[in-house]
Design an enzyme around this catalytic site. Structure first.
Site, PDB file in Angstrom:
ATOM      1  N   ASN A  91       3.625   6.327   4.219  1.00 51.96           N
ATOM      2  CA  ASN A  91       4.969   6.964   3.773  1.00 51.96           C
ATOM      3  C   ASN A  91       6.133   5.828   4.706  1.00 51.96           C
ATOM      4  O   ASN A  91       7.204   5.743   4.167  1.00 51.96           O
ATOM      5  CB  ASN A  91       5.248   8.393   4.721  1.00 51.96           C
ATOM      6  CG  ASN A  91       6.642   8.727   4.520  1.00 51.96           C
ATOM      7  OD1 ASN A  91       7.260   9.223   3.474  1.00 51.96           O
ATOM      8  ND2 ASN A  91       7.033   8.478   5.898  1.00 51.96           N
ATOM      9  N   SER A 149       9.822   4.063  -4.686  1.00 46.17           N
ATOM     10  CA  SER A 149      11.310   4.692  -4.586  1.00 46.17           C
ATOM     11  C   SER A 149      11.742   4.395  -6.189  1.00 46.17           C
ATOM     12  O   SER A 149      11.069   3.535  -6.858  1.00 46.17           O
ATOM     13  CB  SER A 149      11.912   3.783  -3.860  1.00 46.17           C
ATOM     14  OG  SER A 149      13.501   3.845  -3.918  1.00 46.17           O
ATOM     15  N   TYR A 162      13.911  -4.283  -0.462  1.00 51.25           N
ATOM     16  CA  TYR A 162      13.610  -3.136  -0.295  1.00 51.25           C
ATOM     17  C   TYR A 162      13.231  -2.733  -1.801  1.00 51.25           C
ATOM     18  O   TYR A 162      11.728  -2.094  -1.988  1.00 51.25           O
ATOM     19  CB  TYR A 162      14.570  -1.716   0.221  1.00 51.25           C
ATOM     20  CG  TYR A 162      14.039  -0.515   0.067  1.00 51.25           C
ATOM     21  CD1 TYR A 162      13.414  -0.078   1.065  1.00 51.25           C
ATOM     22  CD2 TYR A 162      14.636   0.317  -1.146  1.00 51.25           C
ATOM     23  CE1 TYR A 162      13.054   1.408   0.663  1.00 51.25           C
ATOM     24  CE2 TYR A 162      14.029   1.750  -1.309  1.00 51.25           C
ATOM     25  CZ  TYR A 162      13.405   2.249  -0.175  1.00 51.25           C
ATOM     26  OH  TYR A 162      13.049   3.450  -0.220  1.00 51.25           O
ATOM     27  N   ALA A 164      12.419  -4.773  -4.165  1.00 55.62           N
ATOM     28  CA  ALA A 164      11.271  -5.550  -4.689  1.00 55.62           C
ATOM     29  C   ALA A 164      10.046  -5.137  -4.182  1.00 55.62           C
ATOM     30  O   ALA A 164       8.942  -4.796  -4.625  1.00 55.62           O
ATOM     31  CB  ALA A 164      11.648  -7.147  -4.371  1.00 55.62           C
ATOM     32  N   SER A 165      10.047  -4.750  -2.682  1.00 55.13           N
ATOM     33  CA  SER A 165       8.939  -4.234  -2.302  1.00 55.13           C
ATOM     34  C   SER A 165       8.169  -2.811  -2.776  1.00 55.13           C
ATOM     35  O   SER A 165       7.142  -2.598  -3.027  1.00 55.13           O
ATOM     36  CB  SER A 165       9.133  -3.895  -0.728  1.00 55.13           C
ATOM     37  OG  SER A 165       9.987  -2.857  -0.438  1.00 55.13           O
ATOM     38  N   LYS A 166       9.260  -2.032  -3.208  1.00 55.21           N
ATOM     39  CA  LYS A 166       8.793  -0.789  -3.911  1.00 55.21           C
ATOM     40  C   LYS A 166       8.264  -0.889  -5.187  1.00 55.21           C
ATOM     41  O   LYS A 166       7.409  -0.213  -5.829  1.00 55.21           O
ATOM     42  CB  LYS A 166      10.063   0.258  -3.958  1.00 55.21           C
ATOM     43  CG  LYS A 166      10.316   0.552  -2.387  1.00 55.21           C
ATOM     44  CD  LYS A 166       9.370   1.511  -1.417  1.00 55.21           C
ATOM     45  CE  LYS A 166       9.738   1.720  -0.177  1.00 55.21           C
ATOM     46  NZ  LYS A 166       8.517   2.375   0.418  1.00 55.21           N
ATOM     47  N   ILE A 194      17.082  11.095  -0.958  1.00 55.71           N
ATOM     48  CA  ILE A 194      16.737  12.182  -0.121  1.00 55.71           C
ATOM     49  C   ILE A 194      17.334  12.331   1.199  1.00 55.71           C
ATOM     50  O   ILE A 194      17.510  11.083   1.919  1.00 55.71           O
ATOM     51  CB  ILE A 194      15.170  12.164   0.072  1.00 55.71           C
ATOM     52  CG1 ILE A 194      14.518  11.870  -0.885  1.00 55.71           C
ATOM     53  CG2 ILE A 194      14.615  13.296   0.874  1.00 55.71           C
ATOM     54  CD1 ILE A 194      14.454  13.044  -2.182  1.00 55.71           C
TER      55      ILE A 194
END
Length: 265
Positions: A91, A149, A162, A164-166, A194
């Site tokens: 997570n 995400s 962020y 690109a990583s997800k 969220i």
């Protein structure tokens, strides 16, 4: 029988937000033992105590998820404490817009890019690498649940690294499901906006917070931010035997964001 009865679980990023809710949700769902880790040691120890108060055996193990050696030590420590490992919830995550003032393509620096990739993507690979032998030996319905995400599907102006990583997490989840089948099921969840400290920090760090909120929630068909507990419910389902025929999928929990191409008025 409780949803997660007999499950021994490792949760990263459990000190706040979705990870905090996931750890508590898994405890309430009957997990046998839970190991938590977080960059904030005080928060991590606090959530371990809260989990234990609900019922499961629980502890906090400190680890820097940018370090392969520390991730391996985390996995080994969790297995030693719990007597095995049945589920890993990857997570933990960071977003570039909270790390630097200018998170645009031109403004992003290499160190920030590398940090986001290390925590959000590389750590998931390393966790999977070191957890895989223990999960294969589980015998209790082993699973990995990864945090992706909606930003891994849609482009974003804030959080280029962020997003690109997800996107990488989504693809890695599918490949992991292929390599680890049939012994270990691997899935990921794609939150929309969220109401977590990270999301609220992202809003506060923006040049126009009101516009940022509009963009984050305006595409939700359900006109609000999601609750961490709602994400926890999905993660508990994916970690449980109730989802025993589900693997290799990326499941949005986004209030309908990915269902269309518009913004509510």
């Amino acid at each position: 029988m409780s949803q997660l009865e007999g499950k021994r679980v490792l949760v990263t990023g459990a000190g706040q937000g979705m990870g905090h809710a996931i750890a508590l949700g898994m405890a309430a769902a009957g997990a046998e033992a839970i190991v938590v880790t977080d960059v904030n040691e005080a928060n991590g120890r606090s959530i371990a105590e809260a989990v234990q108060a609900i019922g499961p055996k629980a502890t906090f193990i400190k680890a820097d998820l940018r370090s392969g050696d520390e991730i391996k030590a985390l996995v080994d420590g969790a297995v030693s404490f719990m007597g095995g490992l049945d589920c890993v919830v990857n997570n933990a995550g960071v977003i570039d817009s909270q790390l630097i003032d200018d998170a645009t393509i031109e403004g992003l620096d290499e160190a920030t890019w590398d940090l986001v990739m290390d925590v959000n993507l590389k750590a998931i690979w390393l966790m999977t690498k070191y957890a895989a032998p223990h999960l294969r030996a589980s015998g209790r319905g082993a699973t990995i649940v990864n945090s992706a995400s909606v930003s891994g599907i849609n482009g974003t102006k804030a959080g280029v690294a962020y997003g690109a990583s997800k996107a990488g997490v989504i693809q890695f989840t599918k490949s992991s499901a292929l390599f680890l089948a049939p012994d270990v099921r691997v899935n990921c969840y794609l939150p929309g906006a969220i109401e977590t400290p990270m999301a609220l920090g992202h809003i506060a760090a923006s040049s126009d917070p009101e516009d940022t909120v509009r963009r984050m929630t305006g595409a939700h068909l359900l006109p609000r931010m999601g609750e961490p507990s709602e994400v926890s419910d999905l993660v508990c389902f994916l970690a449980s035997d109730q989802s025993s025929f589900i693997t290799g999928v990326a499941i949005p929990i986004d209030g309908g964001m990915l269902a269309w191409r518009g913004l509510r008025n």
